[in-house]
Design an enzyme around this catalytic site. Sequence first.
Site, PDB file in Angstrom:
ATOM      1  N   GLU A  24       0.861  -1.193   0.000  1.00  0.00           N
ATOM      2  CA  GLU A  24       0.000   0.000   0.000  1.00  0.00           C
ATOM      3  C   GLU A  24       0.892   1.236   0.000  1.00  0.00           C
ATOM      4  O   GLU A  24       1.800   1.323   0.805  1.00  0.00           O
ATOM      5  CB  GLU A  24      -0.833   0.080   1.277  1.00  0.00           C
ATOM      6  CG  GLU A  24      -1.639  -1.137   1.612  1.00  0.00           C
ATOM      7  CD  GLU A  24      -1.943  -1.169   3.115  1.00  0.00           C
ATOM      8  OE1 GLU A  24      -2.424  -0.162   3.665  1.00  0.00           O
ATOM      9  OE2 GLU A  24      -1.678  -2.217   3.721  1.00  0.00           O
ATOM     10  N   ARG A  70      -6.815  -1.565  -4.971  1.00  0.00           N
ATOM     11  CA  ARG A  70      -7.724  -0.644  -4.281  1.00  0.00           C
ATOM     12  C   ARG A  70      -7.154   0.771  -4.389  1.00  0.00           C
ATOM     13  O   ARG A  70      -5.974   1.010  -4.105  1.00  0.00           O
ATOM     14  CB  ARG A  70      -7.853  -1.052  -2.822  1.00  0.00           C
ATOM     15  CG  ARG A  70      -8.812  -0.194  -2.022  1.00  0.00           C
ATOM     16  CD  ARG A  70      -8.891  -0.679  -0.572  1.00  0.00           C
ATOM     17  NE  ARG A  70      -9.731   0.190   0.224  1.00  0.00           N
ATOM     18  CZ  ARG A  70      -9.640   0.325   1.547  1.00  0.00           C
ATOM     19  NH1 ARG A  70      -8.740  -0.391   2.231  1.00  0.00           N
ATOM     20  NH2 ARG A  70     -10.428   1.146   2.198  1.00  0.00           N
ATOM     21  N   TYR A  72      -7.963   4.640  -3.152  1.00  0.00           N
ATOM     22  CA  TYR A  72      -8.863   5.332  -2.235  1.00  0.00           C
ATOM     23  C   TYR A  72      -8.250   6.538  -1.552  1.00  0.00           C
ATOM     24  O   TYR A  72      -7.037   6.745  -1.556  1.00  0.00           O
ATOM     25  CB  TYR A  72      -9.456   4.366  -1.218  1.00  0.00           C
ATOM     26  CG  TYR A  72      -8.506   3.747  -0.209  1.00  0.00           C
ATOM     27  CD1 TYR A  72      -7.569   2.789  -0.579  1.00  0.00           C
ATOM     28  CD2 TYR A  72      -8.602   4.086   1.143  1.00  0.00           C
ATOM     29  CE1 TYR A  72      -6.739   2.192   0.356  1.00  0.00           C
ATOM     30  CE2 TYR A  72      -7.771   3.490   2.090  1.00  0.00           C
ATOM     31  CZ  TYR A  72      -6.849   2.543   1.684  1.00  0.00           C
ATOM     32  OH  TYR A  72      -6.029   1.960   2.619  1.00  0.00           O
ATOM     33  N   ASP A  74      -8.308   8.089   2.066  1.00  0.00           N
ATOM     34  CA  ASP A  74      -8.636   7.767   3.457  1.00  0.00           C
ATOM     35  C   ASP A  74      -8.765   9.070   4.223  1.00  0.00           C
ATOM     36  O   ASP A  74      -8.722  10.145   3.650  1.00  0.00           O
ATOM     37  CB  ASP A  74      -7.498   6.902   4.033  1.00  0.00           C
ATOM     38  CG  ASP A  74      -8.012   5.910   5.059  1.00  0.00           C
ATOM     39  OD1 ASP A  74      -9.113   6.141   5.590  1.00  0.00           O
ATOM     40  OD2 ASP A  74      -7.315   4.924   5.329  1.00  0.00           O
ATOM     41  N   GLU A  80      -4.337   6.895  -1.868  1.00  0.00           N
ATOM     42  CA  GLU A  80      -3.616   5.640  -1.616  1.00  0.00           C
ATOM     43  C   GLU A  80      -3.912   4.622  -2.703  1.00  0.00           C
ATOM     44  O   GLU A  80      -5.043   4.500  -3.171  1.00  0.00           O
ATOM     45  CB  GLU A  80      -4.014   5.080  -0.242  1.00  0.00           C
ATOM     46  CG  GLU A  80      -3.375   3.728   0.056  1.00  0.00           C
ATOM     47  CD  GLU A  80      -3.476   3.314   1.521  1.00  0.00           C
ATOM     48  OE1 GLU A  80      -3.579   4.184   2.402  1.00  0.00           O
ATOM     49  OE2 GLU A  80      -3.454   2.099   1.765  1.00  0.00           O
ATOM     50  N   THR A  83      -1.816  -2.323  -3.884  1.00  0.00           N
ATOM     51  CA  THR A  83      -1.719  -3.267  -5.009  1.00  0.00           C
ATOM     52  C   THR A  83      -2.597  -4.475  -4.779  1.00  0.00           C
ATOM     53  O   THR A  83      -2.894  -4.845  -3.648  1.00  0.00           O
ATOM     54  CB  THR A  83      -0.282  -3.801  -5.212  1.00  0.00           C
ATOM     55  OG1 THR A  83       0.033  -4.698  -4.129  1.00  0.00           O
ATOM     56  CG2 THR A  83       0.737  -2.694  -5.309  1.00  0.00           C
ATOM     57  N   TRP A 440     -11.526  -6.881  -0.191  1.00  0.00           N
ATOM     58  CA  TRP A 440     -10.450  -7.831  -0.520  1.00  0.00           C
ATOM     59  C   TRP A 440     -10.969  -9.260  -0.616  1.00  0.00           C
ATOM     60  O   TRP A 440     -10.458 -10.060  -1.388  1.00  0.00           O
ATOM     61  CB  TRP A 440      -9.310  -7.741   0.503  1.00  0.00           C
ATOM     62  CG  TRP A 440      -8.582  -6.448   0.399  1.00  0.00           C
ATOM     63  CD1 TRP A 440      -8.605  -5.420   1.296  1.00  0.00           C
ATOM     64  CD2 TRP A 440      -7.738  -6.005  -0.684  1.00  0.00           C
ATOM     65  NE1 TRP A 440      -7.834  -4.371   0.837  1.00  0.00           N
ATOM     66  CE2 TRP A 440      -7.293  -4.704  -0.360  1.00  0.00           C
ATOM     67  CE3 TRP A 440      -7.327  -6.571  -1.884  1.00  0.00           C
ATOM     68  CZ2 TRP A 440      -6.452  -3.969  -1.208  1.00  0.00           C
ATOM     69  CZ3 TRP A 440      -6.485  -5.850  -2.722  1.00  0.00           C
ATOM     70  CH2 TRP A 440      -6.070  -4.569  -2.378  1.00  0.00           C
TER      71      TRP A 440
HETATM   72  N1  LIG Z   1      -4.298 -12.427   2.663  1.00  0.00           N
HETATM   73  C1  LIG Z   1      -3.428 -11.477   2.366  1.00  0.00           C
HETATM   74  N2  LIG Z   1      -2.117 -11.574   2.685  1.00  0.00           N
HETATM   75  C2  LIG Z   1      -1.246 -10.603   2.401  1.00  0.00           C
HETATM   76  N3  LIG Z   1      -1.593  -9.460   1.808  1.00  0.00           N
HETATM   77  C3  LIG Z   1      -2.879  -9.292   1.483  1.00  0.00           C
HETATM   78  C4  LIG Z   1      -3.858 -10.284   1.738  1.00  0.00           C
HETATM   79  N4  LIG Z   1      -5.047  -9.835   1.297  1.00  0.00           N
HETATM   80  C5  LIG Z   1      -4.830  -8.617   0.790  1.00  0.00           C
HETATM   81  N5  LIG Z   1      -3.526  -8.278   0.898  1.00  0.00           N
HETATM   82  C6  LIG Z   1      -2.863  -7.024   0.523  1.00  0.00           C
HETATM   83  O1  LIG Z   1      -3.005  -6.156   1.636  1.00  0.00           O
HETATM   84  C7  LIG Z   1      -3.173  -4.809   1.200  1.00  0.00           C
HETATM   85  C8  LIG Z   1      -4.421  -4.238   1.889  1.00  0.00           C
HETATM   86  O2  LIG Z   1      -4.528  -2.893   1.587  1.00  0.00           O
HETATM   87  P1  LIG Z   1      -5.489  -1.888   2.399  1.00  0.00           P
HETATM   88  O3  LIG Z   1      -5.051  -0.514   2.096  1.00  0.00           O
HETATM   89  O4  LIG Z   1      -6.909  -2.217   2.128  1.00  0.00           O
HETATM   90  O5  LIG Z   1      -5.034  -2.253   3.865  1.00  0.00           O
HETATM   91  P2  LIG Z   1      -5.741  -2.466   5.233  1.00  0.00           P
HETATM   92  O6  LIG Z   1      -4.643  -2.643   6.186  1.00  0.00           O
HETATM   93  O7  LIG Z   1      -6.717  -3.585   5.167  1.00  0.00           O
HETATM   94  O8  LIG Z   1      -6.563  -1.191   5.450  1.00  0.00           O
HETATM   95  P3  LIG Z   1      -6.223   0.317   5.761  1.00  0.00           P
HETATM   96  O9  LIG Z   1      -5.040   0.723   4.963  1.00  0.00           O
HETATM   97  O10 LIG Z   1      -7.494   0.971   5.318  1.00  0.00           O
HETATM   98  O11 LIG Z   1      -5.974   0.361   7.228  1.00  0.00           O
HETATM   99  C9  LIG Z   1      -3.242  -4.857  -0.311  1.00  0.00           C
HETATM  100  O12 LIG Z   1      -2.039  -4.446  -0.892  1.00  0.00           O
HETATM  101  C10 LIG Z   1      -3.527  -6.335  -0.616  1.00  0.00           C
HETATM  102  O13 LIG Z   1      -2.988  -6.769  -1.837  1.00  0.00           O
HETATM  103 MG   LIG Z   2      -4.186   0.926   3.274  1.00  0.00          MG
END
Ligand SMILES: Nc1ncnc2c1ncn2[C@@H]1O[C@H](COP(=O)(O)OP(=O)(O)OP(=O)(O)O)[C@@H](O)[C@H]1O
Ligand SMILES: [Mg+2]
Length: 488
Positions: A24, A70, A72, A74, A80, A83, A440
């Site tokens: 991210e 994704r 977005y 925030d 952000e 990938t 996800w």
């Molecule tokens: N099971 C998994 N194991 C490792 N990486 C994952 C898995 N599922 C999704 N991802 C990766 O994790 C990342 C999640 O991104 P996201 O920005 O939504 O993070 P978050 O920690 O869930 O939320 P936020 O950033 O809103 O706190 C993406 O890059 C995605 O490819």
């Molecule tokens: Mg994030």
Amino acid sequence: MRVTASPAAPTARRAPVRRIIGVETEYGITCASTAGGPPPLDADHAARELFAPLIARGRSSNVFTRGGARLYLDVGSHPEFATAECDSLTDLLAQDRAGELTMADLAAQANARLAAQDVPGRIHLLKNNLDAEGAGFGCHENYLVRRRGDYWNDARTLVPHLVTRQILVGAGHILTDPAGKRPARYVFSQRADQMEDAVSSATTRSRPLINTRDEPHADAEKYRRMHVIVGDSNIAQGSTLLKVGAMDLLLDYLEGGGDLSDLRLANPMRAIRDTCHDLTGTVLLELADGRTITPVELQSEHLERVRAHVDAELDLTDAHRCVLELWERGLEAVRTGNPALVATELDWAAKQQLLTRYAQRAGTGLDDPRVARLALAYHDVDPTDGLRLRLETAGLLKRIVDEPACRAAVDTPPATTRAHLRGTAVARAEELRRDLSVDWVNLKLDDGHTRPVALRDPFAAVDARVDALLAAMDEPEPPRSGILVTSP
Ligand SMILES: Nc1ncnc2c1ncn2[C@@H]1O[C@H](COP(=O)(O)OP(=O)(O)OP(=O)(O)O)[C@@H](O)[C@H]1O
Ligand SMILES: [Mg+2]
């Protein structure tokens, strides 16, 4: 009778354990005046302008793309790009660069709208970690690990690596003294001075190195998602490859029973700052058992253990072989004080050469505003204002995955993970103008009757339920619930 030793049975080698990885990246945003004077839009308004087309299309400022990623906005004003899930290092490089290209396209569109409205401003998106006010923002890595009782111990034993890897994969930074007493100097990372607690479960209160929030985005009985918070946003593909590939191999080593626990640091937060500020890599860091070690020694020790593990068990991909070679050469560059050894591959060295050569030619120090502007241009994702493309084209920064493959990744998800299913569903929904709710794990066609699909296995790129969902999209949209349809 002659006794000859039978040849040793060849040991079975295996590929590194298949792992889901995603990165991210939060981007910095500014709107520079094109007429001189103050910025015509502040960061908040610039970010809203950037996302205006997404919002206008009836969607929110939080969308999943055809590439499975994704995109977005925030809290705060940092756009952000997260990938899609990748299970190969080259896919990850393509996806990460797809994020830059997506951001650059959004900025180009926003700038065209500003120009059409005679707003004297130009939006810049910066893949760095520090804004003009000195506030930091992040680049987070996510690694899937198998759920085991000792996850917590494994995560903690990675802290010394996370503290010292900046001598290899830091993005480089000019540190200025706000009091103006000391001259500006070049250090390894922007992020190091922003970190607070070594391991924590909150990202907002403090700035941990590994976030332990248990949100696997997958079958929670089998998997965890290790969420690494400390890391610079990288421009050079070599830096991204080494950052993510070294962690992948270290996790393989730990999951195979490897141990790093004898290398715990007494004070990781002090060590991260000391490491950052010493370009020779020789500052002494105190270990928990009272010994001292330098960042170069600590990284060399990690590399040696990983190498022994690889030699004993693994059959590496080409990308993983590059990781080990670059890890070695990166350490040599610091050890010998010769950044030229990695100046086309690692950000800190590439940027240092660029800035110091400019400062020498201009006869200035690193605190010159022109040097600061050049440093920002290194991180600007715009194809003409930013330096990345020019440096790559001139052979001054090495490309590992070529531009067409990165461009393709904007709309094409990795083929071998569930991102393939998500990206396909998003593309079909966009073409047919169907409402699809996505996160996800979940895909839900908002037609009131098609069953939602939960993709709990991030490794599965084929799923009959998704085929059914795609077929349901092709059917004419049924009447909304609550509306009575009567025949004439
Ligand atoms: N099971 C998994 N194991 C490792 N990486 C994952 C898995 N599922 C999704 N991802 C990766 O994790 C990342 C999640 O991104 P996201 O920005 O939504 O993070 P978050 O920690 O869930 O939320 P936020 O950033 O809103 O706190 C993406 O890059 C995605 O490819
Ligand atoms: Mg994030």
